[in-house]
Design a protein around this motif. Structure first.
Motif: not given
Length: 84
Positions: A2-13, A15-31
């Motif tokens: 699944p796109v959510a489990e891929k590393r940024l290096v392995d994501v195709k251009l 799929e980048l939008g859907s990959w970024l949608g699965t990231r956690d951008f809360t302060p705790n997620g960033i930390l």
């Protein structure tokens, strides 16, 4: 994989939008991601059985480059100043 489990290096251009949608951008997620990156760096370059100067030198070179970027405007103005 699944796109959510891929590393940024392995994501195709496309799929980048859907990959970024699965990231956690809360302060705790960033930390948590910063901690994970630090742990990966530490275990790969610092915490090794036969270590060398490579990991510390890479960290020092990054610090020097970042310091130069931060001070570039000040250095640029000093270049054009005449001392006489």
């Amino acid at each position: 994989v699944p796109v959510a489990e891929k590393r940024l290096v392995d994501v195709k251009l496309g799929e980048l939008g859907s990959w970024l949608g699965t990231r956690d951008f809360t302060p705790n997620g960033i930390l948590a991601s910063i901690r994970k990156g630090h742990d990966r760096y530490y275990n790969k370059y610092i915490n090794v059985r036969k270590g060398g100067i490579g990991g510390v030198a890479m960290l020092l070179a990054g610090y020097v480059a970042l310091s130069y970027v931060w001070e570039f405007e000040h250095l640029k103005h000093d270049r054009w100043r005449k001392y006489h």
